[in-house]
Scaffold this motif. Sequence first.
Motif, PDB file in Angstrom:
ATOM      1  N   LYS A   6     128.824 -56.486  11.188  1.00 61.39           N
ATOM      2  CA  LYS A   6     127.547 -56.363  10.499  1.00 61.39           C
ATOM      3  C   LYS A   6     126.393 -56.455  11.486  1.00 61.39           C
ATOM      4  N   ILE A   7     125.431 -55.555  11.303  1.00 67.65           N
ATOM      5  CA  ILE A   7     124.205 -55.576  12.098  1.00 67.65           C
ATOM      6  C   ILE A   7     123.053 -55.725  11.115  1.00 67.65           C
ATOM      7  N   GLU A   8     122.195 -56.711  11.357  1.00 67.36           N
ATOM      8  CA  GLU A   8     121.046 -56.937  10.487  1.00 67.36           C
ATOM      9  C   GLU A   8     119.768 -56.631  11.252  1.00 67.36           C
ATOM     10  N   PHE A   9     118.772 -56.113  10.509  1.00 69.64           N
ATOM     11  CA  PHE A   9     117.502 -55.711  11.089  1.00 69.64           C
ATOM     12  C   PHE A   9     116.338 -56.351  10.364  1.00 69.64           C
ATOM     13  N   GLU A  10     115.253 -56.480  11.078  1.00 73.95           N
ATOM     14  CA  GLU A  10     113.938 -56.744  10.494  1.00 73.95           C
ATOM     15  C   GLU A  10     113.193 -55.429  10.633  1.00 73.95           C
ATOM     16  N   LEU A  11     112.534 -54.980   9.572  1.00 76.63           N
ATOM     17  CA  LEU A  11     111.775 -53.737   9.613  1.00 76.63           C
ATOM     18  C   LEU A  11     110.292 -54.033   9.790  1.00 76.63           C
ATOM     19  N   TYR A  12     109.539 -53.025  10.262  1.00 72.94           N
ATOM     20  CA  TYR A  12     108.111 -53.164  10.544  1.00 72.94           C
ATOM     21  C   TYR A  12     107.276 -52.273   9.622  1.00 72.94           C
ATOM     22  N   PRO A  13     107.163 -52.618   8.343  1.00 68.39           N
ATOM     23  CA  PRO A  13     106.399 -51.770   7.431  1.00 68.39           C
ATOM     24  C   PRO A  13     104.899 -51.727   7.727  1.00 68.39           C
ATOM     25  N   SER A  14     104.356 -52.728   8.374  1.00 68.13           N
ATOM     26  CA  SER A  14     102.921 -52.707   8.693  1.00 68.13           C
ATOM     27  C   SER A  14     102.606 -51.720   9.805  1.00 68.13           C
ATOM     28  N   GLU A  15     103.493 -51.631  10.798  1.00 66.59           N
ATOM     29  CA  GLU A  15     103.255 -50.777  11.953  1.00 66.59           C
ATOM     30  C   GLU A  15     103.777 -49.352  11.764  1.00 66.59           C
ATOM     31  N   ALA A  16     104.808 -49.179  10.939  1.00 68.29           N
ATOM     32  CA  ALA A  16     105.426 -47.861  10.731  1.00 68.29           C
ATOM     33  C   ALA A  16     105.766 -47.679   9.245  1.00 68.29           C
ATOM     34  N   PRO A  17     104.747 -47.690   8.371  1.00 63.98           N
ATOM     35  CA  PRO A  17     104.999 -47.689   6.929  1.00 63.98           C
ATOM     36  C   PRO A  17     105.794 -46.482   6.416  1.00 63.98           C
ATOM     37  N   VAL A 109     109.260 -46.937  16.909  1.00 62.58           N
ATOM     38  CA  VAL A 109     110.016 -48.171  16.721  1.00 62.58           C
ATOM     39  C   VAL A 109     109.627 -48.702  15.349  1.00 62.58           C
ATOM     40  N   PHE A 110     110.624 -48.839  14.460  1.00 63.02           N
ATOM     41  CA  PHE A 110     110.323 -49.285  13.108  1.00 63.02           C
ATOM     42  C   PHE A 110     111.098 -50.531  12.689  1.00 63.02           C
ATOM     43  N   GLY A 111     111.755 -51.183  13.642  1.00 67.06           N
ATOM     44  CA  GLY A 111     112.461 -52.412  13.343  1.00 67.06           C
ATOM     45  C   GLY A 111     113.171 -52.936  14.568  1.00 67.06           C
ATOM     46  N   LYS A 112     113.885 -54.063  14.375  1.00 67.85           N
ATOM     47  CA  LYS A 112     114.663 -54.636  15.472  1.00 67.85           C
ATOM     48  C   LYS A 112     115.884 -55.343  14.901  1.00 67.85           C
ATOM     49  N   VAL A 113     116.923 -55.396  15.714  1.00 67.35           N
ATOM     50  CA  VAL A 113     118.137 -56.113  15.351  1.00 67.35           C
ATOM     51  C   VAL A 113     117.840 -57.608  15.388  1.00 67.35           C
ATOM     52  N   THR A 114     118.201 -58.293  14.318  1.00 66.78           N
ATOM     53  CA  THR A 114     118.052 -59.748  14.280  1.00 66.78           C
ATOM     54  C   THR A 114     119.398 -60.447  14.387  1.00 66.78           C
ATOM     55  N   SER A 115     120.480 -59.689  14.161  1.00 61.73           N
ATOM     56  CA  SER A 115     121.828 -60.238  14.242  1.00 61.73           C
ATOM     57  C   SER A 115     122.808 -59.089  14.453  1.00 61.73           C
ATOM     58  N   GLY A 116     123.666 -59.232  15.450  1.00 57.93           N
ATOM     59  CA  GLY A 116     124.726 -58.247  15.653  1.00 57.93           C
ATOM     60  C   GLY A 116     124.492 -57.236  16.752  1.00 57.93           C
ATOM     61  N   ILE A 117     123.567 -57.492  17.685  1.00 59.39           N
ATOM     62  CA  ILE A 117     123.333 -56.529  18.757  1.00 59.39           C
ATOM     63  C   ILE A 117     124.618 -56.276  19.545  1.00 59.39           C
ATOM     64  N   GLU A 118     125.475 -57.278  19.650  1.00 62.24           N
ATOM     65  CA  GLU A 118     126.729 -57.093  20.387  1.00 62.24           C
ATOM     66  C   GLU A 118     127.596 -56.005  19.744  1.00 62.24           C
ATOM     67  N   HIS A 119     127.486 -55.842  18.426  1.00 57.01           N
ATOM     68  CA  HIS A 119     128.256 -54.793  17.739  1.00 57.01           C
ATOM     69  C   HIS A 119     127.695 -53.415  18.062  1.00 57.01           C
ATOM     70  N   ALA A 120     126.372 -53.312  18.128  1.00 54.13           N
ATOM     71  CA  ALA A 120     125.751 -52.029  18.491  1.00 54.13           C
ATOM     72  C   ALA A 120     126.160 -51.627  19.902  1.00 54.13           C
ATOM     73  N   LYS A 121     126.179 -52.591  20.804  1.00 48.81           N
ATOM     74  CA  LYS A 121     126.525 -52.298  22.193  1.00 48.81           C
ATOM     75  C   LYS A 121     128.008 -51.964  22.365  1.00 48.81           C
ATOM     76  N   ALA A 122     128.845 -52.437  21.453  1.00 48.78           N
ATOM     77  CA  ALA A 122     130.291 -52.197  21.544  1.00 48.78           C
ATOM     78  C   ALA A 122     130.735 -50.939  20.795  1.00 48.78           C
ATOM     79  N   MET A 123     129.804 -50.249  20.152  1.00 48.80           N
ATOM     80  CA  MET A 123     130.164 -49.055  19.384  1.00 48.80           C
ATOM     81  C   MET A 123     130.801 -47.988  20.269  1.00 48.80           C
TER      82      MET A 123
END
Length: 137
Positions: A6-17, A109-123
């Motif tokens: 699982k990879i979780e993100f925070e989104l940036y609706p203020s900067e990239a609505p 850029v409309f968000g960032k990984v908050t959990s699971g970056i290791e999974h993205a890198k291992a894809m």
Amino acid sequence: MENGNKIEFELYPSEAPNTVANFEKLANSNFYDGLTFHRVIPGFVSQGGCPKGNGTGSAGYTIKCETEGNPHQHQEGSLSMAHAGKDTGSCQFFIVHEPQPHLDGVHTVFGKVTSGIEHAKAMQGGDVMKEIRVVTE
């Protein structure tokens, strides 16, 4: 990803609505379910969201880039909109593995990984997205 990571993100609706709204609409309508990460370059990005599975597909429309005034840079874990040129983004996105300053001001850029970056890198190319959902907490 199909292996259950699982990879979780925070989104940036203020900067990239508009980009966030587009991503949310696609995610919550099951658009991404079963699609792959077709482009995985270690140390660079994991890119997915193409309905054709080869980087040439779209959702049938384009959205404008939201880079002007967007303070977010392409750092490790950044979630960014892929495109074939300015204002041609649609549904493809990528997760940044390591800082990529040459992408700043070019891709939204409309968000960032908050959990699971290791999974993205291992894809691996072809890894399947089981589901993507945007939830409000």
